[in-house]
Design a protein around this motif. Structure first.
Motif, PDB file in Angstrom:
ATOM      1  N   UNK A  39       0.824  -1.215   0.000  1.00  0.00           N
ATOM      2  CA  UNK A  39       0.000   0.000   0.000  1.00  0.00           C
ATOM      3  C   UNK A  39       0.854   1.259   0.000  1.00  0.00           C
ATOM      4  N   UNK A  40       2.065   1.166   0.575  1.00  0.00           N
ATOM      5  CA  UNK A  40       2.936   2.345   0.622  1.00  0.00           C
ATOM      6  C   UNK A  40       3.442   2.691  -0.778  1.00  0.00           C
ATOM      7  N   UNK A  41       3.862   1.662  -1.536  1.00  0.00           N
ATOM      8  CA  UNK A  41       4.384   1.891  -2.883  1.00  0.00           C
ATOM      9  C   UNK A  41       3.314   1.713  -3.955  1.00  0.00           C
ATOM     10  N   UNK A  42       2.088   1.468  -3.533  1.00  0.00           N
ATOM     11  CA  UNK A  42       0.952   1.395  -4.466  1.00  0.00           C
ATOM     12  C   UNK A  42       1.192   0.389  -5.585  1.00  0.00           C
ATOM     13  N   UNK A  43       1.450  -0.851  -5.213  1.00  0.00           N
ATOM     14  CA  UNK A  43       1.684  -1.882  -6.221  1.00  0.00           C
ATOM     15  C   UNK A  43       1.254  -3.244  -5.697  1.00  0.00           C
ATOM     16  N   UNK A  44       1.034  -4.151  -6.622  1.00  0.00           N
ATOM     17  CA  UNK A  44       0.737  -5.546  -6.296  1.00  0.00           C
ATOM     18  C   UNK A  44       1.880  -6.419  -6.797  1.00  0.00           C
ATOM     19  N   UNK A  45       2.227  -7.407  -6.004  1.00  0.00           N
ATOM     20  CA  UNK A  45       3.314  -8.315  -6.330  1.00  0.00           C
ATOM     21  C   UNK A  45       2.757  -9.727  -6.442  1.00  0.00           C
ATOM     22  N   UNK A  46       3.094 -10.416  -7.533  1.00  0.00           N
ATOM     23  CA  UNK A  46       2.712 -11.816  -7.711  1.00  0.00           C
ATOM     24  C   UNK A  46       3.982 -12.624  -7.926  1.00  0.00           C
ATOM     25  N   UNK A  47       4.151 -13.654  -7.146  1.00  0.00           N
ATOM     26  CA  UNK A  47       5.326 -14.514  -7.246  1.00  0.00           C
ATOM     27  C   UNK A  47       4.954 -15.789  -7.978  1.00  0.00           C
ATOM     28  N   UNK A  48       5.605 -16.039  -9.111  1.00  0.00           N
ATOM     29  CA  UNK A  48       5.376 -17.244  -9.894  1.00  0.00           C
ATOM     30  C   UNK A  48       6.632 -18.107  -9.828  1.00  0.00           C
ATOM     31  N   UNK A  71       9.733   2.701  -9.309  1.00  0.00           N
ATOM     32  CA  UNK A  71      11.108   2.550  -9.791  1.00  0.00           C
ATOM     33  C   UNK A  71      12.091   3.265  -8.871  1.00  0.00           C
ATOM     34  N   UNK A  72      11.735   4.451  -8.414  1.00  0.00           N
ATOM     35  CA  UNK A  72      12.634   5.206  -7.537  1.00  0.00           C
ATOM     36  C   UNK A  72      12.894   4.458  -6.224  1.00  0.00           C
ATOM     37  N   UNK A  73      11.910   3.696  -5.760  1.00  0.00           N
ATOM     38  CA  UNK A  73      12.035   2.998  -4.475  1.00  0.00           C
ATOM     39  C   UNK A  73      12.638   1.600  -4.616  1.00  0.00           C
ATOM     40  N   UNK A  74      12.776   1.130  -5.845  1.00  0.00           N
ATOM     41  CA  UNK A  74      13.216  -0.248  -6.063  1.00  0.00           C
ATOM     42  C   UNK A  74      14.607  -0.487  -5.485  1.00  0.00           C
ATOM     43  N   UNK A  75      14.734  -1.497  -4.625  1.00  0.00           N
ATOM     44  CA  UNK A  75      16.007  -1.824  -3.989  1.00  0.00           C
ATOM     45  C   UNK A  75      15.961  -3.262  -3.503  1.00  0.00           C
ATOM     46  N   UNK A  76      17.112  -3.741  -3.055  1.00  0.00           N
ATOM     47  CA  UNK A  76      17.161  -5.098  -2.525  1.00  0.00           C
ATOM     48  C   UNK A  76      16.265  -5.229  -1.305  1.00  0.00           C
ATOM     49  N   UNK A  77      16.284  -4.250  -0.419  1.00  0.00           N
ATOM     50  CA  UNK A  77      15.475  -4.335   0.792  1.00  0.00           C
ATOM     51  C   UNK A  77      13.985  -4.389   0.472  1.00  0.00           C
ATOM     52  N   UNK A  78      13.569  -3.626  -0.544  1.00  0.00           N
ATOM     53  CA  UNK A  78      12.162  -3.656  -0.945  1.00  0.00           C
ATOM     54  C   UNK A  78      11.803  -5.027  -1.503  1.00  0.00           C
ATOM     55  N   UNK A  79      12.682  -5.582  -2.350  1.00  0.00           N
ATOM     56  CA  UNK A  79      12.424  -6.913  -2.904  1.00  0.00           C
ATOM     57  C   UNK A  79      12.337  -7.968  -1.809  1.00  0.00           C
ATOM     58  N   UNK A  80      13.248  -7.897  -0.847  1.00  0.00           N
ATOM     59  CA  UNK A  80      13.224  -8.861   0.249  1.00  0.00           C
ATOM     60  C   UNK A  80      11.959  -8.715   1.081  1.00  0.00           C
ATOM     61  N   UNK A  81      11.538  -7.482   1.289  1.00  0.00           N
ATOM     62  CA  UNK A  81      10.296  -7.248   2.024  1.00  0.00           C
ATOM     63  C   UNK A  81       9.133  -7.911   1.299  1.00  0.00           C
ATOM     64  N   UNK A  82       9.052  -7.727  -0.015  1.00  0.00           N
ATOM     65  CA  UNK A  82       7.972  -8.348  -0.782  1.00  0.00           C
ATOM     66  C   UNK A  82       8.038  -9.870  -0.684  1.00  0.00           C
ATOM     67  N   UNK A  83       9.234 -10.425  -0.875  1.00  0.00           N
ATOM     68  CA  UNK A  83       9.372 -11.881  -0.879  1.00  0.00           C
ATOM     69  C   UNK A  83       9.035 -12.489   0.478  1.00  0.00           C
TER      70      UNK A  83
END
Length: 417
Positions: free
Chosen positions: A255-264, A286-298
């Motif tokens: 909700x913070x970055x206003x996006x949906x993530x789907x893991x396939x 894109x500006x917020x994209x980082x390793x920490x953000x990816x790990x948070x999503x995963x």
């Protein structure tokens, strides 16, 4: 003093067809786990994960800043591996710039640990398995004008499993054909004409290639694919074959970055993350994209019944790397001040050209084995969420056990190959 020229070429391909990872019981003692156990966290490949991730996202940001309306696709692993191999022969400030640009801090990791990390990672990813078609390799094309030091060749062969092939750069047409044929063969014919022209002073070309085919763990049924609308922007709409599957998927709504993530996931511990920003929120994402953000999503995804619509598409990326790498502060290696004396024993080499080409093909499934023909039966009354990737989205392909980002990209227009 005139400098002889070294060229770097990076080629990457990912076609979703078949993939599985099998641990090396002699090294990893890691049978069937998706994360390292306590006591295994010091594996060499894990020591370079943070640096590799840092490089991947910084590179993405530089490419995205120049390609706001274009598809993006590249392999950060391919680029990092080739540059790390070059660092074997770099000295003084050329070396420090390379390692810093790659995301490695000498106070946190030694040069030996970096090379051992890549060696271990290559062994993991190249491990043969019946359900895996993933290969990464390095090749050094050399002219007899320059004799690489035995120490450099031994290190390149040991840490990066590098092949060395003699090449006559005096006949540039023959040399170009030799290198292009090699890359085309290693990427199963998908990366062609990687070399458009060679510097007449070139005496060495370093090639890294990566090729991956991966079957979805839950394949799409081609009978359910229908032509649908994809909204490139507010004014442009294109027709695309839209794959569809109703199933349980790992998802997360940021909700913070206003996006949906789907893991396939694939049939392995390699997964693809598809990230769909809300309308008008791509730049913020894109500006917020980082390793920490990816790990948070995963780490935050939860299984949810999803009616997923995903376009079938083919995209490619073709990048002249010198300008991008210079903006990432990898500068000296491209100048006459370059010190690559660890390659030949003399400071006579500089990188004249660095090229990266990558190719991605996303489709329902490459084959029709019995397992993919299974019918999934669920109660019709179960509620589900509809996620339709019908506007620009991001994708990341990650090997979860080592935390390696193999491929990254943005699909702005799936009809542009």
């Amino acid at each position: 003093m005139s400098h002889l020229c070294l060229c770097l070429l990076f080629a990457g391909l990912c076609a979703f067809a078949q993939c599985h990872y099998t641990p090396d019981h002699n090294e990893d003692h890691d049978h069937g786990r998706s994360a390292p156990a306590e006591g295994e966290r010091d594996l060499p490949s894990l020591k370079i994960a943070r640096g590799n991730a840092d490089f991947a996202f910084r590179f993405y940001h530089h490419v995205a800043s120049e390609s706001t309306e274009k598809n993006i696709f590249f392999s950060p692993l391919s680029i990092s591996t080739a540059l790390a191999m070059v660092s074997l022969g770099a000295r003084t400030t050329t070396l420090s710039q390379l390692l810093s640009g790659l995301g490695f801090n000498p106070s946190d990791i030694t040069e030996l640990e970096i090379h051992e990390g890549f060696h271990h990672l290559l062994r993991i990813l190249n491990r043969p398995n019946a359900e895996l078609h993933l290969s990464i390799g390095n090749t050094l094309f050399t002219d007899d004008q320059v004799k690489p030091l035995k120490k450099f060749l031994d290190a390149a062969k040991h840490f990066y499993e590098t092949d060395v092939l003699p090449t006559n750069f005096k006949n540039s047409a023959v040399a170009k054909s030799q290198i292009n044929s090699y890359i085309e063969k290693k990427t199963n014919g998908k990366i062609v004409d990687a070399v458009k022209g060679l510097n007449p002073e070139a005496v060495m070309v370093i090639v890294n290639y990566i090729y991956m085919r991966a079957n979805w763990e839950k394949p799409f049924n081609s009978l359910h694919t229908r032509v649908g609308d994809f909204y490139v922007d507010e004014e442009t709409m294109v027709k695309v074959p839209m794959m569809n599957k109703v199933s349980w998927f790992e998802t997360y709504h940021d909700k913070i970055l206003s996006c949906k993530v789907v893991k396939l996931p694939f049939k392995s511990n390699v997964s693809a993350l598809f990230i769909l920003p809300d309308q008008g929120e791509m730049k913020q994402l894109e500006n917020a994209l980082s390793k920490d953000v990816l790990l948070k999503w995963m780490n935050s995804t939860k299984s949810q019944r999803i009616d997923l619509f995903l376009p079938r598409f083919t995209i490619s990326g073709n990048y002249a790397m010198k300008g991008i790498l210079r903006r990432m502060n990898i500068k000296e290696v491209f100048t006459d001040q370059a010190d690559l004396s660890g390659i030949t024993g003399k400071p006579e080499l500089k990188i004249s050209k660095a090229i990266h080409k990558a190719y991605l093909n996303v489709y329902e499934n490459d084959t029709e084995p019995a397992a993919t023909a299974a019918i999934e039966i669920v109660p019709i009354s179960l509620p589900h969420v509809i996620i339709t990737l019908n506007r620009p989205f991001l994708l990341v392909i990650v090997q979860e056990e080592t935390g390696t980002f193999i491929f990254m990209g943005k699909v702005t227009n799936p009809t542009e190959a």
